[in-house]
Design a protein around this motif. Structure first.
Motif, PDB file in Angstrom:
ATOM      1  N   LYS A  57      17.330 -18.372  15.192  1.00  0.00           N
ATOM      2  CA  LYS A  57      17.866 -17.135  14.621  1.00  0.00           C
ATOM      3  C   LYS A  57      16.940 -15.966  14.955  1.00  0.00           C
ATOM      4  N   ILE A  58      17.562 -14.798  15.097  1.00  0.00           N
ATOM      5  CA  ILE A  58      16.806 -13.545  15.212  1.00  0.00           C
ATOM      6  C   ILE A  58      17.092 -12.757  13.938  1.00  0.00           C
ATOM      7  N   LEU A  59      16.041 -12.469  13.154  1.00  0.00           N
ATOM      8  CA  LEU A  59      16.194 -11.765  11.877  1.00  0.00           C
ATOM      9  C   LEU A  59      15.548 -10.392  11.972  1.00  0.00           C
ATOM     10  N   SER A  60      16.284  -9.393  11.528  1.00  0.00           N
ATOM     11  CA  SER A  60      15.760  -8.021  11.486  1.00  0.00           C
ATOM     12  C   SER A  60      15.428  -7.690  10.034  1.00  0.00           C
ATOM     13  N   TRP A  61      14.149  -7.372   9.765  1.00  0.00           N
ATOM     14  CA  TRP A  61      13.676  -7.171   8.383  1.00  0.00           C
ATOM     15  C   TRP A  61      13.433  -5.696   8.082  1.00  0.00           C
ATOM     16  N   GLU A  62      13.766  -5.328   6.858  1.00  0.00           N
ATOM     17  CA  GLU A  62      13.416  -4.014   6.311  1.00  0.00           C
ATOM     18  C   GLU A  62      12.644  -4.266   5.030  1.00  0.00           C
ATOM     19  N   MET A  63      11.448  -3.686   4.919  1.00  0.00           N
ATOM     20  CA  MET A  63      10.581  -3.931   3.764  1.00  0.00           C
ATOM     21  C   MET A  63      10.182  -2.606   3.126  1.00  0.00           C
ATOM     22  N   TYR A  64      10.104  -2.607   1.806  1.00  0.00           N
ATOM     23  CA  TYR A  64       9.737  -1.376   1.093  1.00  0.00           C
ATOM     24  C   TYR A  64       9.136  -1.730  -0.259  1.00  0.00           C
ATOM     25  N   PRO A  65       8.270  -0.851  -0.809  1.00  0.00           N
ATOM     26  CA  PRO A  65       7.648  -1.115  -2.119  1.00  0.00           C
ATOM     27  C   PRO A  65       8.607  -0.818  -3.263  1.00  0.00           C
ATOM     28  N   ILE A  66       8.377  -1.486  -4.407  1.00  0.00           N
ATOM     29  CA  ILE A  66       9.137  -1.244  -5.638  1.00  0.00           C
ATOM     30  C   ILE A  66       8.167  -0.659  -6.661  1.00  0.00           C
ATOM     31  N   PHE A  67       8.566   0.450  -7.284  1.00  0.00           N
ATOM     32  CA  PHE A  67       7.692   1.183  -8.201  1.00  0.00           C
ATOM     33  C   PHE A  67       8.170   1.016  -9.646  1.00  0.00           C
ATOM     34  N   SER A 112       0.830  -1.213   0.000  1.00  0.00           N
ATOM     35  CA  SER A 112       0.000   0.000   0.000  1.00  0.00           C
ATOM     36  C   SER A 112       0.861   1.259   0.000  1.00  0.00           C
ATOM     37  N   GLY A 113       2.192   1.069   0.034  1.00  0.00           N
ATOM     38  CA  GLY A 113       3.091   2.217  -0.092  1.00  0.00           C
ATOM     39  C   GLY A 113       3.914   2.532   1.138  1.00  0.00           C
ATOM     40  N   GLN A 114       3.761   1.764   2.220  1.00  0.00           N
ATOM     41  CA  GLN A 114       4.507   2.055   3.444  1.00  0.00           C
ATOM     42  C   GLN A 114       5.868   1.364   3.437  1.00  0.00           C
ATOM     43  N   LYS A 115       6.770   1.897   4.221  1.00  0.00           N
ATOM     44  CA  LYS A 115       8.082   1.294   4.418  1.00  0.00           C
ATOM     45  C   LYS A 115       8.187   0.816   5.863  1.00  0.00           C
ATOM     46  N   ILE A 116       8.699  -0.389   6.026  1.00  0.00           N
ATOM     47  CA  ILE A 116       8.813  -0.982   7.360  1.00  0.00           C
ATOM     48  C   ILE A 116      10.289  -1.240   7.653  1.00  0.00           C
ATOM     49  N   ILE A 117      10.749  -0.805   8.814  1.00  0.00           N
ATOM     50  CA  ILE A 117      12.140  -1.023   9.202  1.00  0.00           C
ATOM     51  C   ILE A 117      12.178  -1.682  10.584  1.00  0.00           C
ATOM     52  N   ASN A 118      13.237  -2.447  10.777  1.00  0.00           N
ATOM     53  CA  ASN A 118      13.517  -3.069  12.085  1.00  0.00           C
ATOM     54  C   ASN A 118      12.369  -3.950  12.578  1.00  0.00           C
TER      55      ASN A 118
END
Length: 723
Positions: free
Chosen positions: A473-483, A455-461
C-alpha cells in the motif's frame, strides 16, 4: 463629677465617683478598689477631718474633679498646683478618648476582672440592646441573651487574667435582634509594676460576614472539586443541600430541576425532607405558573418567592396532595429562588423549608442565592459536558466509519486512539494497539514527524510505502497538533489515506505522457526535417528555375522591342517571396548561426516588409541551447511577430531574452490594440494553440496577457536542459 483621692501612706491617687473612691490611678491605668466614703460640701479648697480637698481644672479652666489628700502629708503649693493641672489634662484626655471610642464602629469595653465589666462604649451596649449603665460593673450573665454564650465569654476572660497575655477568640454571641453573630474578641491586659493585671481592654469585631464568605468559598471549592473529579451529579446536588442546611440547621433544602419536555419541575435532591413528600415531587413534579406553590411561582416570575405560612398561602392551596403532605410533616414556611442560566432561562429552583411560621433570615436568603448561583454554573457545565459527550460520540462514529486511517499519539509516542480502518489495515485490534508505543514500521519516518507535530508544526502529504494484511500500500499522511482550550498541545493526530491506486494510475499516466512526449518531439523533428527538405527543394529547383527564367526574359527584352520589364518585376517578386519562404522554413542558425543571430535576421526581414520597429534585449544572451529548444523559441518568436504585423496594428515591439541555470525566459511585448483573452480562447486560434503545444512538449509554459488598447505580452519559460 469625679474626685481624686491621694493616700498618704502609699501616695496613690484615687478617682472617685460621687462620694466613693472607685479606681486607683497610676502610670499603668485603672483598676477596682474598695469604695471610700467621702463627704464634700463645696468645690473650694478646704480641710475636712483628716483630708485636704482641692478642685481640679483643665488647662482650659474646666472643672473636672476634686483631689483629696490625707492631711498628714506635707505638700507644697509649688508641687501641688502643677500636679492638679496635670491631673486635669489627663482626665480631659481620657474623657475625649472614651468619647471617641463611643463613636467608632467596633465594640470596646474594660474588664475589672473575669466576671465584671467596667466601662463600655455605645456600640457594645447597642449590640446587646442595653444601656451602658446596665452593663457597667455587671457580670456578662446579666446582659448576655444566652447563658451558654456568657459562660464561654467568661471562660475566655479568665484565660487572659491567668495568662497575662493578649488573646484573640472567636465567639458566637446572640445580638439584640436574636441573630447569632460571630465576634472576634481581642483582650489586652494592662499590668502594674508588680506584673499583675490591673484591668483588661477589650475590643470586638463582627466577622460573621467574613467568616460566612470564607465558609461559602470553602464550600464552593468543595463543590467544584466534586465536579472536576467527575462525581455523580446527584451526589453533587446532595452536597449542596447539606451545605445549605449546615449554615442554618433549622431549614431543610430542596433542589428541583426543569424537564424541558414536560416543562415541569421535578425533585433532584432533598436529603432531609420526608420520603412521602419527596415521592410526590419526584413522580408528579410541579407545574410552572403564577400561583403554583413557592417553586412554581418562583420559576414563573424568575424571582424569589416567600411563603411565610404555607397553610394559609393561596399559592399553596392549589397543590392538593403536595399541600396536604407538607402540612402533615409540619412544613410551615417555604421560600424559593429560581436557578437561571447565563442566557436568562429557568433551569430549576432551590427551596428552603422551615417548621416555623415566619420569614427567612437574611443569612438564609443569602445562602439560598449563593446556592442558586452555584447550581446555575453546575447545570450549565453539565449541559455543556452532555453536548460535548454527544459531539465526541458523533465524532467517534464518523472516525470509525472513515476509510481513512486515523490515529492519535501523545508526547511519548503512545497511541491514544486508533480507528477501525487502521486496525483492519494492519490486522490488529484496538486493545492491542491503544496505549502502546507506536511501531515506526507502520509509518516509516513517523517518529520524527510526530516530534515536529507535537512542537506545533503541521505535516501534509507524507507518503509512505508499507506492507499490510492486504498487501503493498501507498499511504498519504496528514498530521497536525491538537490543542486544549488554553492553546497547549495535548496530543497529535495523523490521518492516512490509501492512495495506492491513484499513485499507480499516475505512474501509468506518466509512462503514457512520456510516450506522447517522445512522440511529440519526434513529430517536431519530422516537421523540421520536412521543412528543411521543402526549403531545399524550393531553393534547388523552384528558386533556381525562377532565376533562370528571369535571366532569359532579360536577354529577350534586350533583343526585342517588346517591353518585358513588368514581367521581369513580377518574376523578381516571386523569387523574393520564395526566398522568404525558404528562410521561414529553414532558420539560419540551422546553418551554423546562433539563435540570437537568427532572431536578428528574422527581425530584419520582417521590418523590411512592414512598418514595425522591433527592439531586442538579450542581456548577454550568448549561449548555445539544445537544437529543439532553439527551434521552438525561434518558431514562437516568428509566429508572434507575424501575428503582430497581421492583427495588432502595433508600431513597436520588444523581445526580451534571459537565461538562468534552470530555464530560459522569452517575452514578446507589443503596443498594439490588444484583444479579449476569453474570446480568443473560445475561438481556439491555431497560432497560439500551436505555440503553447510546442512549448509544453519541452516541459515549458506559455502565458498570454492582453486587453483592449493595452497591447499584448507573450511569456515563455522552457527548462534549458531536456530530460
Amino acid at each position: 463629677m469625679l474626685l481624686f483621692y491621694v493616700n498618704a501612706k502609699d501616695g496613690a491617687i484615687y478617682i472617685c465617683e460621687g462620694n466613693k473612691a472607685c479606681l486607683k490611678v497610676n502610670t499603668n491605668g485603672f483598676f477596682l478598689k474598695k469604695s471610700i466614703v467621702l463627704s464634700v460640701n463645696d468645690l473650694k479648697p478646704r480641710i475636712s477631718g483628716n483630708y485636704y480637698y482641692f478642685p481640679v481644672y483643665t488647662s482650659l479652666k474646666n472643672l473636672m474633679a476634686l483631689v483629696v489628700f490625707y492631711k498628714s502629708k506635707r505638700i507644697s503649693s509649688d508641687f501641688l498646683y502643677p500636679v492638679l493641672y496635670k491631673i486635669g489634662d489627663e482626665l480631659e484626655r481620657r474623657r475625649l478618648e472614651f468619647l471617641i471610642l463611643d463613636n467608632i464602629g467596633i465594640q470596646v469595653w474594660y474588664l475589672k476582672d473575669a466576671q465584671i465589666y467596667g466601662l463600655v462604649n455605645k456600640v457594645c451596649a447597642n449590640f446587646f440592646g442595653r444601656e451602658k449603665k446596665e452593663m457597667e460593673n455587671k457580670n456578662p450573665a446579666v446582659f448576655f441573651h444566652k447563658k451558654e454564650e456568657a459562660d464561654v465569654h467568661i471562660k475566655n476572660n479568665q484565660e487572659v487574667f491567668e495568662s497575662k497575655r493578649q488573646t484573640k477568640t472567636k465567639e458566637w454571641i446572640t445580638n439584640s435582634k436574636g441573630e447569632r453573630r460571630l465576634i472576634c474578641v481581642t483582650r489586652t491586659p494592662k499590668l502594674d509594676i508588680n506584673d499583675e493585671v490591673e484591668y483588661v481592654i477589650c475590643h470586638a469585631e463582627d466577622i460573621t460576614v467574613i467568616q460566612k464568605q470564607k465558609e461559602l468559598q470553602k464550600s464552593e471549592n468543595h463543590i467544584f472539586n466534586l465536579v472536576l473529579r467527575g462525581e455523580d451529579f446527584n451526589k453533587i446536588l446532595d452536597n449542596i443541600a447539606f451545605i445549605i442546611e449546615q449554615f442554618d440547621p433549622s431549614i431543610k433544602a430542596c433542589i428541583m430541576l426543569l424537564d424541558e419536555e414536560t416543562e415541569k419541575l421535578y425533585l433532584a435532591s432533598a436529603p432531609n425532607l420526608p420520603d412521602e413528600y419527596n415521592y410526590l415531587l419526584k413522580e408528579e413534579g410541579m407545574s410552572i405558573g403564577p400561583n403554583i406553590g413557592s417553586c412554581g411561582s418562583a420559576a414563573y416570575y424568575k424571582s424569589k418567592i416567600i411563603a411565610t405560612d404555607i397553610e394559609n398561602d393561596l399559592r399553596w392551596l392549589c397543590l392538593g396532595d403536595i399541600y396536604r403532605i407538607a402540612l402533615k410533616h409540619n412544613l410551615r414556611a417555604c421560600w424559593s429562588e429560581p436557578i437561571i442560566d447565563s442566557n436568562g432561562e429557568i433551569v430549576g429552583t432551590i427551596a428552603n423549608y422551615s417548621d416555623q411560621i415566619g420569614p427567612p433570615s437574611e443569612d438564609a436568603m443569602e445562602i439560598m442565592s449563593w446556592s442558586a448561583g452555584i447550581m446555575a454554573i453546575i447545570i450549565e457545565r453539565r449541559k455543556a459536558e452532555d453536548l460535548l459527550y454527544q459531539q465526541k460520540r458523533q465524532l467517534n462514529d464518523i472516525l470509525e466509519s472513515q476509510q481513512d486511517l486515523v490515529i492519535r499519539f501523545n508526547n511519548e509516542t503512545q497511541l491514544t486512539y486508533v480507528n477501525k480502518a487502521y486496525c483492519e489495515t494492519f490486522g490488529e485490534s484496538k486493545d492491542e494497539i491503544t496505549g502502546q508505543l507506536f511501531n515506526p514500521k507502520k509509518i516509516p519516518g513517523a517518529i520524527g514527524s510526530f516530534e515536529r507535530v507535537l512542537s506545533g508544526q503541521k505535516i501534509i502529504n507524507l507518503e509512505t510505502e508499507v506492507y499490510t494484511v492486504n498487501g503493498f500500500k501507498i499511504l498519504s499522511w496528514e498530521m497536525y497538533p491538537i490543542f486544549d482550550n488554553k492553546g497547549n498541545i495535548i496530543e497529535g493526530q495523523a490521518v492516512g489515506r490509501d492512495v495506492t491506486k491513484q499513485r499507480l494510475a499516475e505512474k501509468e499516466l506518466k509512462k503514457s505522457y512520456n510516450k506522447i512526449y517522445k512522440l511529440s518531439r519526434e513529430i517536431l523533428k519530422v516537421q523540421e526535417e520536412e521543412r528543411r527538405r521543402l526549403a531545399a527543394d524550393l531553393h534547388d529547383e523552384t528558386s533556381q528555375a525562377l532565376t533562370m527564367a528571369k535571366m532569359e526574359l532579360q536577354r529577350i527584352n534586350a533583343r526585342t522591342p517588346i517591353n518585358l520589364n513588368h514581367s521581369i518585376q513580377l518574376l523578381q517578386k516571386a523569387i523574393n517571396n520564395i526566398r522568404y519562404q525558404i528562410t521561414s522554413l529553414r532558420p539560419p542558425f540551422l546553418e551554423g548561426t546562433t539563435l540570437k543571430d537568427a532572431i536578428d535576421d528574422l527581425i530584419y526581414n520582417i521590418c523590411y516588409y512592414s512598418d514595425l520597429t522591433v527592439e531586442v534585449n538579450s542581456n548577454g544572451f550568448e549561449v548555445t541551447l539544445p537544437e529543439e529548444i532553439e527551434t521552438i523559441l525561434y518558431r514562437c518568436i516568428q509566429e508572434s511577430l507575424t501575428n503582430i504585423i497581421r492583427h495588432s496594428h502595433a508600431t513597436k515591439a520588444q523581445i526580451n531574452l534571459k537565461n538562468t541555470s534552470n530555464a530560459v525566459f522569452v517575452s514578446i511585448v507589443d503596443d498594439g490594440v490588444g484583444f479579449d483573452l476569453a474570446a480568443v480562447k473560445n475561438t481556439n486560434k491555431i497560432g497560439l494553440t500551436s505555440m503553447k503545444e510546442r512549448v509544453e512538449v519541452l516541459g515549458g509554459e506559455l502565458e498570454v496577457f492582453s486587453a483592449y488598447n493595452k497591447g499584448t505580452t507573450i511569456s515563455i519559460k522552457i527548462p534549458n536542459k531536456l530530460s
